[in-house]
Design a protein around this motif. Structure first.
Motif, PDB file in Angstrom:
ATOM      1  N   ARG A   1       0.822  -1.209   0.000  1.00 49.12           N
ATOM      2  CA  ARG A   1       0.000   0.000   0.000  1.00 49.12           C
ATOM      3  C   ARG A   1       0.859   1.263   0.000  1.00 49.12           C
ATOM      4  O   ARG A   1       0.548   2.240  -0.681  1.00 49.12           O
ATOM      5  N   GLY A   2       1.934   1.226   0.767  1.00 50.92           N
ATOM      6  CA  GLY A   2       2.798   2.396   0.833  1.00 50.92           C
ATOM      7  C   GLY A   2       3.435   2.696  -0.514  1.00 50.92           C
ATOM      8  O   GLY A   2       3.477   3.850  -0.962  1.00 50.92           O
ATOM      9  N   GLU A   3       3.918   1.641  -1.156  1.00 52.19           N
ATOM     10  CA  GLU A   3       4.552   1.829  -2.463  1.00 52.19           C
ATOM     11  C   GLU A   3       3.537   2.358  -3.478  1.00 52.19           C
ATOM     12  O   GLU A   3       3.838   3.255  -4.275  1.00 52.19           O
TER      13      GLU A   3
ATOM     14  N   GLU B   1       2.936   6.026  -2.952  1.00 54.28           N
ATOM     15  CA  GLU B   1       4.028   6.840  -3.505  1.00 54.28           C
ATOM     16  C   GLU B   1       3.877   6.992  -5.022  1.00 54.28           C
ATOM     17  O   GLU B   1       4.076   8.075  -5.578  1.00 54.28           O
TER      18      GLU B   1
ATOM     19  N   TRP C   1      -3.823  12.445   0.368  1.00 56.09           N
ATOM     20  CA  TRP C   1      -4.012  11.013   0.174  1.00 56.09           C
ATOM     21  C   TRP C   1      -4.663  10.436   1.419  1.00 56.09           C
ATOM     22  O   TRP C   1      -4.601  11.020   2.498  1.00 56.09           O
TER      23      TRP C   1
ATOM     24  N   TRP D   1      -6.099   6.406   3.139  1.00 55.08           N
ATOM     25  CA  TRP D   1      -6.410   4.977   3.029  1.00 55.08           C
ATOM     26  C   TRP D   1      -7.766   4.779   3.678  1.00 55.08           C
ATOM     27  O   TRP D   1      -7.985   5.188   4.808  1.00 55.08           O
TER      28      TRP D   1
ATOM     29  N   LEU E   1      -6.730   6.487  -1.838  1.00 56.78           N
ATOM     30  CA  LEU E   1      -7.243   7.644  -2.567  1.00 56.78           C
ATOM     31  C   LEU E   1      -6.171   8.722  -2.582  1.00 56.78           C
ATOM     32  O   LEU E   1      -5.632   9.089  -1.538  1.00 56.78           O
TER      33      LEU E   1
ATOM     34  N   GLN F   1      -7.663  -0.039  -5.608  1.00 52.39           N
ATOM     35  CA  GLN F   1      -8.221  -1.056  -4.725  1.00 52.39           C
ATOM     36  C   GLN F   1      -7.588  -2.399  -5.077  1.00 52.39           C
ATOM     37  O   GLN F   1      -6.922  -2.521  -6.113  1.00 52.39           O
TER      38      GLN F   1
END
Lengths: 255, 245
Positions: free
Chosen positions: B27-29, B32, B44, B46, B56, B69
């Protein structure tokens, strides 16, 4: 994308509510390249800027909530765009002076101070101008030019009208058409504000620009009145490319 | 009164893929990647949309929104900027598939929304009746109350090659356009006419595409949606010119 999903997204954007927000912040604080750079400089980027950002957003949402609900006995609702361009600090006089409104401004200011954000100097909280600001500027500059038709005011009005026409061409084609027609009239007419009849037509054009809806009848009526007042919307033939060419040909034939 | 010319309000591209099991780990990647593509470092979140965990990212100035998603990606521009959604799609799709360790997308889609302005809501309802419904609508519905207060017309067209087109239109006031769940951006009522006919057209193509082909196909579908939508909207108020079925 369903309308329910769009509603959910809008809700998240407005309320800063997110199920995984704390988890996301933690991840970003630890993994973002920006935070690594800031940590190496002696402080955590996300910790400082992120808190300030979050604080500003929190205070802003609290401010808007306060305005929407209003003090007892009032029902004050500032339009979103006005909130976005209105000064938060040092600009209380700019807000509508409804009962108890100054205390709301004070509350917002104190909230900013309490969350660590700088109350001075005054800055727009979001920085985004109203989307229809160009129309208001064009209408106002045109109104000013009809009142005091000096060359600087006329030039400014023409410039604002052209800018509004470009800005609104996609979103409000009728407003753009009126702005462009008025710009043409100012540019192509000798002394466009030279008579009372012309000034009246241009004054009405400025009012039409502020109308939420311009019907075809209104648009055509304005163009007819421009014609009646001899406001030209095309340059004199001599000033066109064809006119220059013909002029040159005439010159050649004389020679 | 006839409706005025259509104004394009929103364009979007969508991609679907098989469930990406790595989603939770990357999710982090993904965040970014999305933030870099939309130039939105701070905007942004989550969250969970439609029951799925979602990322988002949005750029409010450009009115550009990207949602990822576990089963897909959506890019929406409400400026609207067609070049921007295509550019973001080409940049983000490859990154998302790579991060999720997926090879292909299984669905591409494109959508567009238009508004056709009118001075009053009654004019829009009348125009919609004259355009696609029956002028006798009010008489026909008389036993249950005459002209309905809320009128939505939607259609779905399924082709054998996996292409599905969805069409939806309804009269809206300026306040409804802003708060009715049609647009993601923080819009203002003054941006819309007092009343308008909102037309929503979406086309999905279910097939397998790699990243490059998926982007290209979605751009092609968007061009189809825009050109066919414009052709359709040119018939508003021209019912008398059309041949009978």
């Amino acid at each position: 994308m369903t309308y329910q999903m769009i509603d959910a997204i809008r809700s998240v954007k407005k309320s800063d509510r997110a199920v995984f927000k704390s988890e996301a912040r933690a991840w970003k604080a630890n993994n973002s390249p920006m935070s690594a750079v800031s940590r190496s400089a002696g402080r955590t980027k996300i910790g400082a800027a992120g808190r300030q950002h979050a604080g500003a957003r929190q205070s802003l949402s609290g401010f808007s909530r306060g305005l929407k609900s209003g003090p007892a006995g009032t029902s004050l609702r500032i339009p979103t765009g006005l909130r976005s361009i209105g000064p938060v600090a040092g600009g209380a006089a700019a807000w509508p002076s409804a009962q108890g409104n100054s205390s709301l401004v004070d509350r917002a200011r104190s909230a900013l101070v309490a969350t660590g954000a700088q109350a001075e100097p005054a800055k727009p909280p979001m920085g985004a101008p109203r989307r229809d600001a160009s129309l208001y500027e064009a209408a106002e500059s045109l109104r000013q030019a009809t009142i005091a038709p000096e060359s600087a005011a006329i030039g400014w009005a023409a410039s604002m009208l052209q800018r509004a026409a470009h800005a609104e061409a996609d979103r409000r084609p009728r407003h753009a058409a009126v702005a462009l027609s008025t710009w043409d009239a100012i540019q192509c007419t000798d002394r466009p504000f030279g008579s009372q009849a012309r000034r009246k037509v241009l004054w009405d054009a400025s009012r039409l620009l502020l109308s939420p809806f311009i019907s075809t009848d209104d648009e055509m009526a304005l163009l007819d009145r421009m014609d009646d007042a001899d406001l030209e919307r095309v340059p004199p033939f001599e000033d066109t490319y064809a006119g220059h060419v013909l002029e040159d040909l005439r010159g050649d034939s004389v020679r | 009164m006839a409706l005025q010319e259509p104004v394009l309000r929103s364009v979007g591209l969508g991609f679907g893929w098989a469930l990406g099991p790595r989603y939770a780990d990357v999710r982090g990647e993904l965040t970014e990647i999305l933030a870099a593509a939309t130039d939105a470092a701070d905007n942004w979140a989550w969250d969970v949309f439609d029951g799925d965990p979602s990322i988002l990212v949005w750029n409010e100035d450009r009115r550009l929104h990207v949602i990822v998603q576990p089963r897909g990606l959506d890019i929406v521009s409400e400026h609207p900027d067609i070049d921007a959604v295509v550019a973001v799609a080409s940049e983000v799709l490859a990154g998302c598939l790579d991060a999720l360790n997926l090879k292909v997308v299984t669905r591409v889609s494109s959508s567009a929304k238009w508004t056709l302005a009118a001075g009053a809501a009654a004019d829009v309802e009348k125009a919609l009746e004259d355009w696609l419904l029956s002028p006798r609508l009010r008489t026909t519905l008389g036993p249950i109350g005459g002209r309905p207060d809320d009128l939505i017309l939607s259609g779905r067209f399924e082709a054998d090659n996996g292409v599905v087109t969805m069409f939806k239109t309804e009269p809206v006031t300026d306040e409804q356009a802003v708060g009715g769940g049609f647009f993601i951006s923080d819009m203002e009522a003054s941006e819309f006419p007092p009343a308008s006919l909102l037309v929503d057209l979406e086309r999905q193509h279910t097939d397998e595409f790699d990243s490059a082909d998926g982007t290209k196909r979605s751009e092609g579908v968007l061009q189809q949606v825009l050109s066919q939508g414009s052709k359709l909207l040119a018939t508003v108020g021209a019912r008398d010119d059309l041949p009978d079925d």
